[in-house]
Design a protein around this motif. Structure first.
Motif, PDB file in Angstrom:
ATOM      1  N   VAL A 123      -4.214   5.031   4.209  1.00 50.29           N
ATOM      2  CA  VAL A 123      -3.736   5.028   2.968  1.00 50.29           C
ATOM      3  C   VAL A 123      -4.924   5.177   2.228  1.00 50.29           C
ATOM      4  O   VAL A 123      -4.795   5.831   0.745  1.00 50.29           O
ATOM      5  CB  VAL A 123      -2.838   3.954   2.800  1.00 50.29           C
ATOM      6  N   CYS A 169      -2.398   1.453  -9.859  1.00 51.53           N
ATOM      7  CA  CYS A 169      -1.459   0.344  -9.214  1.00 51.53           C
ATOM      8  C   CYS A 169      -0.607  -0.393 -10.284  1.00 51.53           C
ATOM      9  O   CYS A 169      -0.975  -0.329 -11.615  1.00 51.53           O
ATOM     10  CB  CYS A 169      -2.443  -0.727  -8.365  1.00 51.53           C
ATOM     11  N   LYS A 181       2.261   1.191  -3.935  1.00 54.21           N
ATOM     12  CA  LYS A 181       3.424   1.994  -3.468  1.00 54.21           C
ATOM     13  C   LYS A 181       4.455   2.095  -4.792  1.00 54.21           C
ATOM     14  O   LYS A 181       5.364   2.836  -4.872  1.00 54.21           O
ATOM     15  CB  LYS A 181       4.080   1.495  -2.216  1.00 54.21           C
ATOM     16  N   SER A 239       0.455  -3.346  -6.554  1.00 50.99           N
ATOM     17  CA  SER A 239       1.129  -2.516  -5.610  1.00 50.99           C
ATOM     18  C   SER A 239       0.905  -0.890  -5.876  1.00 50.99           C
ATOM     19  O   SER A 239       0.954  -0.379  -7.068  1.00 50.99           O
ATOM     20  CB  SER A 239       2.736  -2.616  -5.977  1.00 50.99           C
ATOM     21  N   LEU A 291       0.703  -1.189  -0.041  1.00 58.27           N
ATOM     22  CA  LEU A 291       0.012  -0.107   0.089  1.00 58.27           C
ATOM     23  C   LEU A 291       0.709   1.278  -0.213  1.00 58.27           C
ATOM     24  O   LEU A 291       0.511   2.465  -0.511  1.00 58.27           O
ATOM     25  CB  LEU A 291      -0.898   0.008   1.076  1.00 58.27           C
ATOM     26  N   SER A 292       1.942   1.324   0.753  1.00 56.30           N
ATOM     27  CA  SER A 292       2.574   2.656   1.096  1.00 56.30           C
ATOM     28  C   SER A 292       4.172   2.250   1.322  1.00 56.30           C
ATOM     29  O   SER A 292       4.339   1.243   2.049  1.00 56.30           O
ATOM     30  CB  SER A 292       2.017   3.521   2.034  1.00 56.30           C
ATOM     31  N   TRP A 293       4.911   3.116   1.057  1.00 52.67           N
ATOM     32  CA  TRP A 293       6.380   2.990   1.430  1.00 52.67           C
ATOM     33  C   TRP A 293       6.488   3.519   3.193  1.00 52.67           C
ATOM     34  O   TRP A 293       7.188   2.922   3.671  1.00 52.67           O
ATOM     35  CB  TRP A 293       7.350   4.214   0.730  1.00 52.67           C
ATOM     36  N   ARG A 294       5.360   4.126   3.451  1.00 53.09           N
ATOM     37  CA  ARG A 294       5.483   4.850   4.980  1.00 53.09           C
ATOM     38  C   ARG A 294       4.685   3.937   5.889  1.00 53.09           C
ATOM     39  O   ARG A 294       3.894   3.194   5.161  1.00 53.09           O
ATOM     40  CB  ARG A 294       4.800   6.114   5.085  1.00 53.09           C
ATOM     41  N   ASP A 314      10.360   6.228  -3.887  1.00 49.99           N
ATOM     42  CA  ASP A 314      10.897   5.395  -2.507  1.00 49.99           C
ATOM     43  C   ASP A 314      11.599   6.553  -1.650  1.00 49.99           C
ATOM     44  O   ASP A 314      12.626   7.025  -2.008  1.00 49.99           O
ATOM     45  CB  ASP A 314      11.722   4.248  -3.026  1.00 49.99           C
ATOM     46  N   GLU A 368       4.909   5.156  -6.473  1.00 47.88           N
ATOM     47  CA  GLU A 368       5.459   6.218  -5.515  1.00 47.88           C
ATOM     48  C   GLU A 368       6.719   6.370  -5.652  1.00 47.88           C
ATOM     49  O   GLU A 368       7.403   5.415  -5.534  1.00 47.88           O
ATOM     50  CB  GLU A 368       4.584   6.274  -4.351  1.00 47.88           C
TER      51      GLU A 368
END
Length: 194
Positions: A70, A79, A96, A94, A59-62, A101, A99
């Motif tokens: 998210v 995606c 993320k 994906s 979902l997310s790098w964070r 990195d 997005e």
């Protein structure tokens, strides 16, 4: 279930996808094990709310506490297709991947020995995790690990405390950042960036 014979349209759709394809759709459901996406160009799934599926790490790098931090049901998403789950007849996606990195960006702009002010996020038996901002968290180990400088275990660290740290190593493949305290012999005399 034999998806090839039970749902030939779905099977043909999954076989038509290539890793790296960008797929758009709507978040159909958020479950405790992942997020279902109803894909614009995909068929309906006979059992699940959508033929697209995102596991939480994609979902997310964070870091996040709840997937609703998210995405939301009904939200439009784009995606990257990362593979087909033939057991469940799902397109694994994906969010993320589309997005930047933040760890790579941090590594690109940071030199070893660079000093930062961070916030202690967690104190564990092996060391202190320090939030450097922008989703970057590093470890100040209590003992030297593979030649990396260590913090003294006698130091009194508290969650939420602001501390100065020096970047000792950035490991992109394992996604780890090792930190040390300023004044370590390895980084003595390093000038703080402006």
């Amino acid at each position: 279930m034999d998806w090839r014979s039970e749902s030939p349209e779905l099977w043909a759709f999954l076989e038509s996808l290539d890793c790296g394809d960008i797929l758009s759709g709507t978040v159909a459901a958020i479950e405790r094990f992942g997020v279902f996406v109803a894909l614009d160009d995909g068929p309906a799934h006979p059992l699940f709310p959508g033929v697209g599926f995102i596991v939480f790490p994609e979902l997310s790098w964070r870091r996040f506490d709840d997937p609703t931090d998210v995405v939301q049901v009904g939200q439009r998403v784009s995606c990257e297709f990362i593979g087909a789950d033939t057991h469940n007849a799902e397109a694994r996606l994906s969010l993320k991947a589309l997005e930047p990195d933040p760890l790579q960006a941090f590594a690109d702009r940071t030199v070893l020995g660079q000093e930062f002010c961070g916030t202690i996020e967690k104190v564990v038996p092996i060391g202190v995790f320090v939030d450097l901002g922008g989703g970057i968290v590093g470890l100040v180990p209590f003992r030297e690990i593979d030649g990396r400088p260590a913090a003294s275990p006698a130091e009194d660290f508290e969650v939420g405390e602001q501390i100065a740290v020096v970047v000792a190593e950035i490991e992109l493949p394992t996604r780890r950042v090792f930190l040390s305290r300023p004044g370590s012999s390895q980084y003595a005399g390093v000038v703080r960036p402006t």
